[in-house]
Design a protein around this motif. Sequence first.
Motif, PDB file in Angstrom:
ATOM      1  N   THR A  44       0.841  -1.197   0.000  1.00 18.20           N
ATOM      2  CA  THR A  44       0.000   0.000   0.000  1.00 18.20           C
ATOM      3  C   THR A  44       0.879   1.251   0.000  1.00 18.20           C
ATOM      4  O   THR A  44       2.075   1.195   0.287  1.00 18.20           O
ATOM      5  CB  THR A  44      -0.905   0.039   1.241  1.00 18.20           C
ATOM      6  N   THR A  45       0.261   2.354  -0.315  1.00 16.65           N
ATOM      7  CA  THR A  45       0.984   3.640  -0.291  1.00 16.65           C
ATOM      8  C   THR A  45       0.586   4.490   0.912  1.00 16.65           C
ATOM      9  O   THR A  45       1.011   5.638   1.023  1.00 16.65           O
ATOM     10  CB  THR A  45       0.691   4.427  -1.577  1.00 16.65           C
ATOM     11  N   TRP A  46      -0.230   3.926   1.801  1.00 12.89           N
ATOM     12  CA  TRP A  46      -0.741   4.718   2.914  1.00 12.89           C
ATOM     13  C   TRP A  46      -0.477   4.100   4.282  1.00 12.89           C
ATOM     14  O   TRP A  46      -0.666   4.758   5.317  1.00 12.89           O
ATOM     15  CB  TRP A  46      -2.254   4.915   2.766  1.00 12.89           C
ATOM     16  N   ALA A  47      -0.045   2.850   4.345  1.00  9.85           N
ATOM     17  CA  ALA A  47       0.049   2.146   5.630  1.00  9.85           C
ATOM     18  C   ALA A  47       1.021   2.816   6.597  1.00  9.85           C
ATOM     19  O   ALA A  47       0.760   2.878   7.802  1.00  9.85           O
ATOM     20  CB  ALA A  47       0.460   0.696   5.407  1.00  9.85           C
ATOM     21  N   TYR A  48       2.140   3.320   6.094  1.00  6.37           N
ATOM     22  CA  TYR A  48       3.122   3.939   6.986  1.00  6.37           C
ATOM     23  C   TYR A  48       2.529   5.153   7.689  1.00  6.37           C
ATOM     24  O   TYR A  48       2.628   5.295   8.908  1.00  6.37           O
ATOM     25  CB  TYR A  48       4.375   4.334   6.206  1.00  6.37           C
ATOM     26  N   ASP A  49       1.904   6.034   6.926  1.00  4.40           N
ATOM     27  CA  ASP A  49       1.327   7.245   7.517  1.00  4.40           C
ATOM     28  C   ASP A  49       0.202   6.912   8.485  1.00  4.40           C
ATOM     29  O   ASP A  49       0.109   7.498   9.567  1.00  4.40           O
ATOM     30  CB  ASP A  49       0.793   8.166   6.411  1.00  4.40           C
ATOM     31  N   VAL A  50      -0.635   5.970   8.100  1.00  3.25           N
ATOM     32  CA  VAL A  50      -1.765   5.592   8.953  1.00  3.25           C
ATOM     33  C   VAL A  50      -1.272   4.992  10.268  1.00  3.25           C
ATOM     34  O   VAL A  50      -1.768   5.337  11.348  1.00  3.25           O
ATOM     35  CB  VAL A  50      -2.698   4.614   8.224  1.00  3.25           C
ATOM     36  N   SER A  51      -0.299   4.103  10.197  1.00  4.58           N
ATOM     37  CA  SER A  51       0.224   3.483  11.419  1.00  4.58           C
ATOM     38  C   SER A  51       0.894   4.507  12.314  1.00  4.58           C
ATOM     39  O   SER A  51       0.771   4.451  13.544  1.00  4.58           O
ATOM     40  CB  SER A  51       1.191   2.357  11.068  1.00  4.58           C
ATOM     41  N   LEU A  52       1.593   5.461  11.711  1.00  6.31           N
ATOM     42  CA  LEU A  52       2.243   6.513  12.499  1.00  6.31           C
ATOM     43  C   LEU A  52       1.218   7.371  13.225  1.00  6.31           C
ATOM     44  O   LEU A  52       1.370   7.688  14.416  1.00  6.31           O
ATOM     45  CB  LEU A  52       3.106   7.376  11.580  1.00  6.31           C
ATOM     46  N   MET A  53       0.164   7.742  12.532  1.00  8.45           N
ATOM     47  CA  MET A  53      -0.871   8.585  13.140  1.00  8.45           C
ATOM     48  C   MET A  53      -1.648   7.835  14.217  1.00  8.45           C
ATOM     49  O   MET A  53      -1.964   8.403  15.276  1.00  8.45           O
ATOM     50  CB  MET A  53      -1.819   9.101  12.056  1.00  8.45           C
ATOM     51  N   LEU A  54      -1.971   6.577  13.961  1.00  3.69           N
ATOM     52  CA  LEU A  54      -2.715   5.802  14.952  1.00  3.69           C
ATOM     53  C   LEU A  54      -1.897   5.596  16.218  1.00  3.69           C
ATOM     54  O   LEU A  54      -2.405   5.758  17.331  1.00  3.69           O
ATOM     55  CB  LEU A  54      -3.124   4.445  14.357  1.00  3.69           C
ATOM     56  N   TYR A  55      -0.640   5.235  16.060  1.00  2.76           N
ATOM     57  CA  TYR A  55       0.203   5.011  17.234  1.00  2.76           C
ATOM     58  C   TYR A  55       0.449   6.321  17.975  1.00  2.76           C
ATOM     59  O   TYR A  55       0.389   6.368  19.210  1.00  2.76           O
ATOM     60  CB  TYR A  55       1.538   4.390  16.825  1.00  2.76           C
ATOM     61  N   GLY A  56       0.718   7.394  17.231  1.00  4.85           N
ATOM     62  CA  GLY A  56       0.937   8.689  17.864  1.00  4.85           C
ATOM     63  C   GLY A  56      -0.287   9.184  18.611  1.00  4.85           C
ATOM     64  O   GLY A  56      -0.196   9.701  19.727  1.00  4.85           O
ATOM     65  N   GLY A  57      -1.471   9.018  17.978  1.00  2.00           N
ATOM     66  CA  GLY A  57      -2.707   9.434  18.637  1.00  2.00           C
ATOM     67  C   GLY A  57      -2.966   8.648  19.903  1.00  2.00           C
ATOM     68  O   GLY A  57      -3.354   9.203  20.935  1.00  2.00           O
ATOM     69  N   LEU A  58      -2.753   7.341  19.846  1.00  2.00           N
ATOM     70  CA  LEU A  58      -2.925   6.496  21.019  1.00  2.00           C
ATOM     71  C   LEU A  58      -1.984   6.919  22.135  1.00  2.00           C
ATOM     72  O   LEU A  58      -2.392   7.067  23.294  1.00  2.00           O
ATOM     73  CB  LEU A  58      -2.664   5.036  20.644  1.00  2.00           C
ATOM     74  N   PHE A  59      -0.731   7.118  21.809  1.00  2.00           N
ATOM     75  CA  PHE A  59       0.276   7.469  22.799  1.00  2.00           C
ATOM     76  C   PHE A  59      -0.040   8.810  23.470  1.00  2.00           C
ATOM     77  O   PHE A  59       0.029   8.934  24.700  1.00  2.00           O
ATOM     78  CB  PHE A  59       1.654   7.535  22.135  1.00  2.00           C
ATOM     79  N   MET A  60      -0.421   9.799  22.665  1.00  2.00           N
ATOM     80  CA  MET A  60      -0.669  11.122  23.228  1.00  2.00           C
ATOM     81  C   MET A  60      -1.938  11.169  24.073  1.00  2.00           C
ATOM     82  O   MET A  60      -1.938  11.666  25.203  1.00  2.00           O
ATOM     83  CB  MET A  60      -0.751  12.157  22.096  1.00  2.00           C
ATOM     84  N   MET A  61      -3.025  10.630  23.540  1.00  2.00           N
ATOM     85  CA  MET A  61      -4.308  10.789  24.206  1.00  2.00           C
ATOM     86  C   MET A  61      -4.480   9.864  25.408  1.00  2.00           C
ATOM     87  O   MET A  61      -5.454   9.984  26.150  1.00  2.00           O
ATOM     88  CB  MET A  61      -5.443  10.564  23.212  1.00  2.00           C
ATOM     89  N   ALA A  62      -3.551   8.939  25.604  1.00  2.00           N
ATOM     90  CA  ALA A  62      -3.610   8.086  26.799  1.00  2.00           C
ATOM     91  C   ALA A  62      -2.908   8.712  27.983  1.00  2.00           C
ATOM     92  O   ALA A  62      -3.008   8.208  29.101  1.00  2.00           O
ATOM     93  CB  ALA A  62      -2.993   6.722  26.492  1.00  2.00           C
ATOM     94  N   GLY A  63      -2.206   9.820  27.770  1.00  2.00           N
ATOM     95  CA  GLY A  63      -1.403  10.415  28.843  1.00  2.00           C
ATOM     96  C   GLY A  63      -2.219  10.882  30.036  1.00  2.00           C
ATOM     97  O   GLY A  63      -1.904  10.570  31.187  1.00  2.00           O
TER      98      GLY A  63
END
Length: 208
Positions: A44-63
């Motif tokens: 795919t051409t989108w998996a890297y960006d999607v995984s980065l955003m999902l992991y980053g969002g999870l990490f930040m909003m769980a603080g």
Amino acid sequence: MQSILLGVDRLNAFIGKLFAWCIVLLMLAITYEVFRRYVLHDPTTWAYDVSLMLYGGLFMMAGAYTLSRNGHVRGDFIYRKWAPATQAKVDLVLYFLFYFPGILALIYSGWNYFYLSYLLNEHSSFSPEGPVIWPFKALIPITGVMLLLQGVVEVVRCLICIRTGDWPQRLHDVEEMEKIILEEAATKDNPEEALNVIERDSTTRGSL
């Protein structure tokens, strides 16, 4: 007052658990990418960006959720031996000395970081798809605001503990393995000591 403190806890718990679903989405995205890459030989051409955003969002909003559960790492082998009032005094100093300056800097810098991205309608440069990323960057100042709100709640808890000598109750939805092991060991060796361990841990963490 206690209802207000627990209300903020519930808000951050809702946000944290909502973003916890990012784990499921992240797993699905990565699984799909692996299938496409190694089975179909058509990554795919989108998996890297999607995984980065999902992991980053999870990490930040769980603080803020983690802070509401008193779950951040600390030197428990020292901290737990102190009286609750001593714990509260140390926490209070550290909140004003380190926590709030850092969170305010996060909000200020995060807002500028997001706003510039929004003005430029910034897209990712890491993949051909180039998805828009300013909504993801908006999570940075939002995270800062939620951490600031939870920090105020924790300061109020410190003040209550200093005045009363006991930590006020907080919401609780998980048990740490350490606590379970301590309770089981104490129960096996000495039932009376088990009660002391449970009471001491409950006082230290202010758990329901």
